[in-house]
Write an enzyme that holds these catalytic residues in place. Structure first.
Site, short mmCIF file in Angstrom:
data_model
loop_
_atom_site.label_atom_id
_atom_site.label_comp_id
_atom_site.label_asym_id
_atom_site.label_seq_id
_atom_site.Cartn_x
_atom_site.Cartn_y
_atom_site.Cartn_z
N LYS A 81 -44.74 -22.54 -37.62
CA LYS A 81 -45.90 -22.42 -36.74
C LYS A 81 -46.42 -21.00 -36.75
CE LYS A 81 -47.30 -23.52 -31.95
NZ LYS A 81 -46.82 -23.98 -30.63
N SER A 156 -49.50 -27.54 -28.37
CA SER A 156 -50.25 -26.67 -29.25
C SER A 156 -49.79 -26.73 -30.70
CB SER A 156 -50.13 -25.23 -28.75
OG SER A 156 -48.77 -24.79 -28.81
N SER A 180 -45.09 -28.33 -26.21
CA SER A 180 -45.83 -28.18 -27.47
C SER A 180 -45.06 -28.53 -28.72
CB SER A 180 -46.37 -26.75 -27.58
OG SER A 180 -47.34 -26.51 -26.60
#
Length: 508
Positions: A81, A156, A180
């Protein structure tokens, strides 16, 4: 051969690499080819480091050929990420503010991936500075759900869940501040774990809310998730919140999956009104499967969970307003000169740069957090939210004195369509209603597929929560449920996902 390699689990790839029936270069190239074929539609990656990944793969192959004993996941590629710093690879946090920034150091998690010998394929898309539940708030455009490209992949960390669900990486790293990792896993039919707070180092994780953020593993199976968890976890002196304790035996638990005699609590407050009927039906069926495998299920009440959403959306913006103050256009990142000012002051440059660099959701949360921390309002808002946080932690303590784990639906609905909630922040925030309590209390949580909802044929997730530093319980229950569901489905749920390719993509 490339297709077979991209659809293999990380555990299968690790075995094939150890047996030298395939090379890391072949595995890595297969995934790079897959990225080239489908990521134009999915948009899960913000940056692909083909050269660096292949170089790391060649190094692993050379070491293995020389007879060197290598770690379990050596040669298995991974995606990271874009909120974790990566030396030599851009880190943007999904924001224009950090566009083009290349960190001079690795996050501790990334250091451990490199030490394991895992080629890093690239950085995955995310809501800007991890603020969002749909990845629609990325400054670089949304990621699409591989099950239906007209729908969101969660947030997210929608990029990390999507690369795994679209077979563009066998493993990915996500971060979880209020769900998330778990909510994206639920809506993409994958597995994601938020470890105990402090169980995985936060050094090099660009902070959103320091008391809530936690990096964790994303994968397509419970065992794969456990294998990555074991690589990531462990004490780090560079992180003052890191727990100095042995890593829980998560891999052993994932291989065991025996829930006979375990007591499982269904949280009364995390279900019912507001939950999609198909999501609730799959959850109830999953709970029954655990009973069939010898677990005892009881209902548990955690009354203060009703206030978790309100407390979270005071605590998170308050910490975010403090953490994001560092992006001042003075040292690194975007710098914009204000229009019509010949010799602007530092404050004027800062204001213009933040206005241009931050998106609407980031600005909204900074304003809210700054207000909550302001003189005269601190006790009424932020202070009160912290008191509620304590009450939620006490609810968990009481619940875990009665049961071994807690379960609930991960998210109240399946993946919604793009734009459905973008203009309604409260509707968007409600997606995290079931996941937020774990972050407020610091306990570990996992989401894994519970099946497909009847209304739309899209994945629904079941969430498992365990006491702090008892992460292995997530994997014991998760493995038992995954095995039971695989027997019903004839394999993992993700194997039933649409077959994306360069020419035929649903919703493209």
């Amino acid at each position: 051969m490339n297709s077979d390699l991209t659809r293999a689990t990380a555990a299968e790839l690790a075995d094939a690499l150890a047996n030298r029936t395939v090379s890391s270069v072949e595995v890595t190239q297969a995934h790079l080819d897959r990225i080239a074929a489908v990521d134009g539609q999915v948009h899960a990656y913000l940056h692909v480091d083909a050269e660096g990944a292949l170089q790391a793969a060649r190094s692993v192959d050379e070491r293995r050929a020389a007879g060197e004993a290598l770690p379990r996941l050596a040669g298995v590629p991974i995606a990271v990420k874009d909120v974790l710093t990566t030396r030599g690879i851009p880190t943007t946090c999904g924001s224009r503010t950090l566009e083009g920034w290349v960190p001079p150091y690795d996050a501790t998690v990334v250091t451990r991936l490199r030490a394991e010998g895992m080629p890093i394929l690239g950085k995955t898309n995310m809501d800007e500075f991890a603020m969002g539940s749909s990845t629609e708030h990325s400054a670089y455009g949304p990621t699409r759900n591989p099950w239906d490209l007209e729908r969101i992949p969660g947030g997210s960390g929608g990029g990390s869940s999507a690369v795994v669900a679209s077979f563009q990486a066998p493993l990915a790293i996500g971060t979880d501040t209020g769900g998330s990792i778990r909510q994206p896993a639920a809506v993409t039919g994958t597995v994601g774990t938020k470890p105990t707070y402090g169980g995985v180092s936060r050094y090099g994780l660009v902070a959103l809310a320091s008391s809530l953020d936690q990096a964790g593993p994303c994968a397509r199976s419970v065992l794969d998730t456990a294998l990555l968890h074991a690589v990531m976890a462990g004490h780090d002196p560079m992180d003052s919140t890191s727990i100095e304790a042995p890593v829980p035996p998560v891999v052993e638990a994932a291989r065991n999956g025996d829930v006979s005699g375990m007591k499982i609590g269904v949280v009364r407050e995390l279900g019912g009104e507001g939950y999609q009927a198909g999501v609730r039906a799959r959850f109830d069926e999953a709970v029954k499967l655990l009973v069939d495998r010898g677990a005892e299920v009881v209902e548990v009440s955690c009354p203060n969970f009703d206030y978790a959403l309100a407390a979270y959306y005071l605590i998170l913006p308050s910490e975010a307003s403090s953490n994001l103050a560092k992006f001042d256009a003075m040292r690194y990142g975007l710098r914009v000169s204000p229009d019509g000012i010949g010799d602007p002051s530092a404050e004027q440059v800062m204001a213009a740069s933040r206005d241009a660099g931050f998106g609407d959701e980031v600005k909204r949360r900074i304003i809210l957090g700054t207000y909550a921390l302001s003189s005269g309002y601190y006790d009424a808002y932020y202070g009160s939210a912290q008191k509620v946080r304590t009450l939620i932690a006490q609810d968990f303590e009481r619940a875990f004195s009665q049961v071994d784990v807690l379960v609930s639906p991960t998210a109240p609905t399946t993946a919604f369509r793009f734009g459905d909630k973008l203009d309604d922040p409260m509707a968007m925030y409600l997606n995290d209603i079931a996941t937020i309590p774990a972050n407020l209390a610091g306990v570990p949580g996992m989401s894994l597929p519970a099946g497909l909802a009847d209304e739309d044929g899209l994945p629904a997730g079941i969430q498992i929560l365990a006491p702090a530093m008892r992460d292995e319980r997530l994997y014991t229950v998760g493995a038992a449920l995954e095995q039971a569901l695989a027997e019903r489905w004839g394999g993992l749920l993700i194997d039933r996902a649409p077959q994306l390719d360069a020419t035929t993509v649903k919703g493209a």
